[in-house]
Design an enzyme around this catalytic site. Structure first.
Site, PDB file in Angstrom:
ATOM      1  N   PRO A 232    -134.016 -12.221  -9.159  1.00 24.05           N
ATOM      2  CA  PRO A 232    -133.112 -11.745  -7.942  1.00 24.05           C
ATOM      3  C   PRO A 232    -133.657 -10.663  -7.103  1.00 24.05           C
ATOM      4  O   PRO A 232    -134.460  -9.614  -7.624  1.00 24.05           O
ATOM      5  CB  PRO A 232    -132.100 -10.919  -8.541  1.00 24.05           C
ATOM      6  CG  PRO A 232    -132.338 -10.628 -10.136  1.00 24.05           C
ATOM      7  CD  PRO A 232    -133.257 -11.841 -10.169  1.00 24.05           C
ATOM      8  N   ASN A 233    -133.456 -10.862  -5.738  1.00 24.38           N
ATOM      9  CA  ASN A 233    -133.780  -9.902  -4.633  1.00 24.38           C
ATOM     10  C   ASN A 233    -135.092 -10.167  -4.298  1.00 24.38           C
ATOM     11  O   ASN A 233    -135.703  -9.460  -3.336  1.00 24.38           O
ATOM     12  CB  ASN A 233    -133.506  -8.445  -4.877  1.00 24.38           C
ATOM     13  CG  ASN A 233    -132.103  -8.072  -5.117  1.00 24.38           C
ATOM     14  OD1 ASN A 233    -131.168  -8.424  -4.365  1.00 24.38           O
ATOM     15  ND2 ASN A 233    -131.764  -7.762  -6.243  1.00 24.38           N
TER      16      ASN A 233
ATOM     17  N   ARG B 284    -137.891  -5.768   1.660  1.00 24.45           N
ATOM     18  CA  ARG B 284    -137.197  -4.978   0.745  1.00 24.45           C
ATOM     19  C   ARG B 284    -138.132  -3.711   0.329  1.00 24.45           C
ATOM     20  O   ARG B 284    -139.177  -3.900  -0.356  1.00 24.45           O
ATOM     21  CB  ARG B 284    -136.999  -5.786  -0.483  1.00 24.45           C
ATOM     22  CG  ARG B 284    -136.337  -5.075  -1.637  1.00 24.45           C
ATOM     23  CD  ARG B 284    -136.640  -5.991  -2.843  1.00 24.45           C
ATOM     24  NE  ARG B 284    -136.038  -5.489  -4.224  1.00 24.45           N
ATOM     25  CZ  ARG B 284    -135.951  -5.675  -5.475  1.00 24.45           C
ATOM     26  NH1 ARG B 284    -136.694  -6.805  -5.567  1.00 24.45           N
ATOM     27  NH2 ARG B 284    -135.553  -5.156  -6.182  1.00 24.45           N
TER      28      ARG B 284
ATOM     29  N   TYR C  17    -142.626  -2.390  -2.927  1.00 22.77           N
ATOM     30  CA  TYR C  17    -143.107  -3.564  -3.158  1.00 22.77           C
ATOM     31  C   TYR C  17    -143.915  -4.072  -2.306  1.00 22.77           C
ATOM     32  O   TYR C  17    -144.489  -5.311  -2.222  1.00 22.77           O
ATOM     33  CB  TYR C  17    -141.844  -4.559  -3.033  1.00 22.77           C
ATOM     34  CG  TYR C  17    -140.717  -4.255  -4.199  1.00 22.77           C
ATOM     35  CD1 TYR C  17    -141.146  -4.196  -5.651  1.00 22.77           C
ATOM     36  CD2 TYR C  17    -139.506  -3.634  -3.876  1.00 22.77           C
ATOM     37  CE1 TYR C  17    -140.104  -3.844  -6.828  1.00 22.77           C
ATOM     38  CE2 TYR C  17    -138.502  -3.426  -4.946  1.00 22.77           C
ATOM     39  CZ  TYR C  17    -138.922  -3.496  -6.404  1.00 22.77           C
ATOM     40  OH  TYR C  17    -138.131  -3.025  -7.263  1.00 22.77           O
TER      41      TYR C  17
ATOM     42  N   ASN D 298    -141.388 -13.565 -12.964  1.00 23.87           N
ATOM     43  CA  ASN D 298    -141.159 -11.997 -12.650  1.00 23.87           C
ATOM     44  C   ASN D 298    -139.558 -12.149 -12.617  1.00 23.87           C
ATOM     45  O   ASN D 298    -138.975 -12.386 -11.772  1.00 23.87           O
ATOM     46  CB  ASN D 298    -141.519 -11.673 -11.200  1.00 23.87           C
ATOM     47  CG  ASN D 298    -141.184 -10.225 -10.697  1.00 23.87           C
ATOM     48  OD1 ASN D 298    -140.301  -9.649 -11.426  1.00 23.87           O
ATOM     49  ND2 ASN D 298    -141.637  -9.620  -9.556  1.00 23.87           N
TER      50      ASN D 298
ATOM     51  N   ALA E  41    -134.760  -7.505 -11.599  1.00 24.38           N
ATOM     52  CA  ALA E  41    -133.951  -6.749 -12.448  1.00 24.38           C
ATOM     53  C   ALA E  41    -133.161  -7.295 -13.761  1.00 24.38           C
ATOM     54  O   ALA E  41    -132.883  -6.436 -14.948  1.00 24.38           O
ATOM     55  CB  ALA E  41    -132.779  -6.260 -11.714  1.00 24.38           C
TER      56      ALA E  41
ATOM     57  N   GLU F  55    -145.285 -12.242 -18.158  1.00 28.15           N
ATOM     58  CA  GLU F  55    -144.273 -11.577 -17.319  1.00 28.15           C
ATOM     59  C   GLU F  55    -144.850 -10.719 -16.352  1.00 28.15           C
ATOM     60  O   GLU F  55    -146.274 -10.031 -16.596  1.00 28.15           O
ATOM     61  CB  GLU F  55    -143.635 -10.754 -18.380  1.00 28.15           C
ATOM     62  CG  GLU F  55    -142.748  -9.631 -17.521  1.00 28.15           C
ATOM     63  CD  GLU F  55    -142.203  -8.453 -18.694  1.00 28.15           C
ATOM     64  OE1 GLU F  55    -142.732  -8.477 -19.747  1.00 28.15           O
ATOM     65  OE2 GLU F  55    -141.131  -7.841 -18.099  1.00 28.15           O
TER      66      GLU F  55
ATOM     67  N   HIS G 200    -144.678  -7.929 -12.877  1.00 29.67           N
ATOM     68  CA  HIS G 200    -143.946  -7.096 -11.756  1.00 29.67           C
ATOM     69  C   HIS G 200    -145.006  -6.516 -10.946  1.00 29.67           C
ATOM     70  O   HIS G 200    -146.089  -6.152 -11.067  1.00 29.67           O
ATOM     71  CB  HIS G 200    -143.472  -5.687 -12.541  1.00 29.67           C
ATOM     72  CG  HIS G 200    -142.378  -6.419 -13.667  1.00 29.67           C
ATOM     73  ND1 HIS G 200    -141.307  -6.862 -13.284  1.00 29.67           N
ATOM     74  CD2 HIS G 200    -142.647  -6.396 -15.049  1.00 29.67           C
ATOM     75  CE1 HIS G 200    -140.648  -7.210 -14.616  1.00 29.67           C
ATOM     76  NE2 HIS G 200    -141.382  -7.033 -15.525  1.00 29.67           N
TER      77      HIS G 200
ATOM     78  N   ARG H 171    -141.443   4.266 -13.043  1.00 28.39           N
ATOM     79  CA  ARG H 171    -140.284   4.223 -12.370  1.00 28.39           C
ATOM     80  C   ARG H 171    -139.326   4.924 -13.386  1.00 28.39           C
ATOM     81  O   ARG H 171    -139.415   5.418 -14.480  1.00 28.39           O
ATOM     82  CB  ARG H 171    -139.905   2.903 -11.770  1.00 28.39           C
ATOM     83  CG  ARG H 171    -141.115   2.696 -10.856  1.00 28.39           C
ATOM     84  CD  ARG H 171    -140.704   1.166 -10.096  1.00 28.39           C
ATOM     85  NE  ARG H 171    -139.509   1.271  -9.150  1.00 28.39           N
ATOM     86  CZ  ARG H 171    -138.859   0.160  -8.902  1.00 28.39           C
ATOM     87  NH1 ARG H 171    -139.445  -1.127  -9.066  1.00 28.39           N
ATOM     88  NH2 ARG H 171    -138.069   0.480  -7.985  1.00 28.39           N
TER      89      ARG H 171
HETATM   90  C1  DQA Z   1    -139.628  -5.831 -10.264  1.00 29.25           C
HETATM   91  C2  DQA Z   1    -139.394  -4.248 -11.063  1.00 29.25           C
HETATM   92  C3  DQA Z   1    -137.720  -4.345 -11.371  1.00 29.25           C
HETATM   93  O1  DQA Z   1    -137.496  -3.314 -11.833  1.00 29.25           O
HETATM   94  C4  DQA Z   1    -137.074  -4.513 -10.026  1.00 29.25           C
HETATM   95  O2  DQA Z   1    -135.658  -4.600 -10.940  1.00 29.25           O
HETATM   96  C5  DQA Z   1    -137.536  -5.915  -9.289  1.00 29.25           C
HETATM   97  C6  DQA Z   1    -138.777  -5.926  -8.979  1.00 29.25           C
HETATM   98  C7  DQA Z   1    -141.221  -5.687  -9.714  1.00 29.25           C
HETATM   99  O3  DQA Z   1    -141.786  -6.977  -9.494  1.00 29.25           O
HETATM  100  O4  DQA Z   1    -141.791  -4.581  -9.404  1.00 29.25           O
HETATM  101  O5  DQA Z   1    -136.719  -6.456  -8.678  1.00 29.25           O
HETATM  102  O6  DQA Z   1    -139.505  -6.840 -11.365  1.00 29.25           O
END
Ligand code: DQA
Length: 139
Positions: free
Chosen positions: A9-10, A17, A22, A71, A74, A95, A97, A104
């Site tokens: 998501p997002n 964003r 990011y 990825n 959240a 995985e 990120h 964080r």
């Molecule tokens: C994320 C890190 C997560 O904590 C966050 O909720 C994201 C992006 C990253 O790629 O840094 O949406 O996965």
């Protein structure tokens, strides 16, 4: 070798964003980079983004790939269901990120995916994805 890349998501908002966290690279640019790198490494790369947990699980359950780069965004920190789906299909997963989740907020330090993944890479921006793809395809 068929690699499925799943973005949670997002991540469709990448580019605009929170660029200080990011970066300014868009998701389309990341997908393009992964397709090119896959080509170079002899793998086909399909990418999938969803803001919905169930849609991500349904996509993983199709089991039409040999390796998973994910990825979970959240959902990393909340989703037993996505972790279970990855375990259920029994396909190796890495995985990734963009941000260094350990630098964080404390709620980002917990991952339900990390224990069932082959490994995790975080903190290198879009390079996290490239490193993750290389790790998945390493002989
Ligand atoms: C994320 C890190 C997560 O904590 C966050 O909720 C994201 C992006 C990253 O790629 O840094 O949406 O996965």
């Amino acid at each position: 070798m068929r690699v499925l890349v799943v973005h949670g998501p997002n991540l469709n908002l990448l580019g605009t964003r929170e660029p200080e966290v990011y970066g300014t690279t868009t998701l389309a640019e990341i997908d393009q980079m992964l397709a090119e790198l896959g080509n170079e490494l002899g793998a086909s790369v399909e990418t999938f983004q969803s803001n919905h947990e169930g849609a991500i699980i349904d996509r993983i359950q199709r089991k039409d790939f040999d390796a998973l780069l994910i990825n979970p965004a959240a959902y990393t920190h909340t989703s037993v269901a996505i972790a279970d789906a990855i375990s259920a299909v029994g396909i190796p997963a890495v995985e990734v990120h963009l941000s260094n989740v350990f630098a964080r907020e404390p709620f980002r330090h917990r991952s339900f995916i990390a224990p069932i993944a082959k490994g995790s890479i975080c903190g290198f921006g879009k390079e996290s994805y490239a490193l993750g793809l290389r790790a998945l395809l390493a002989k």
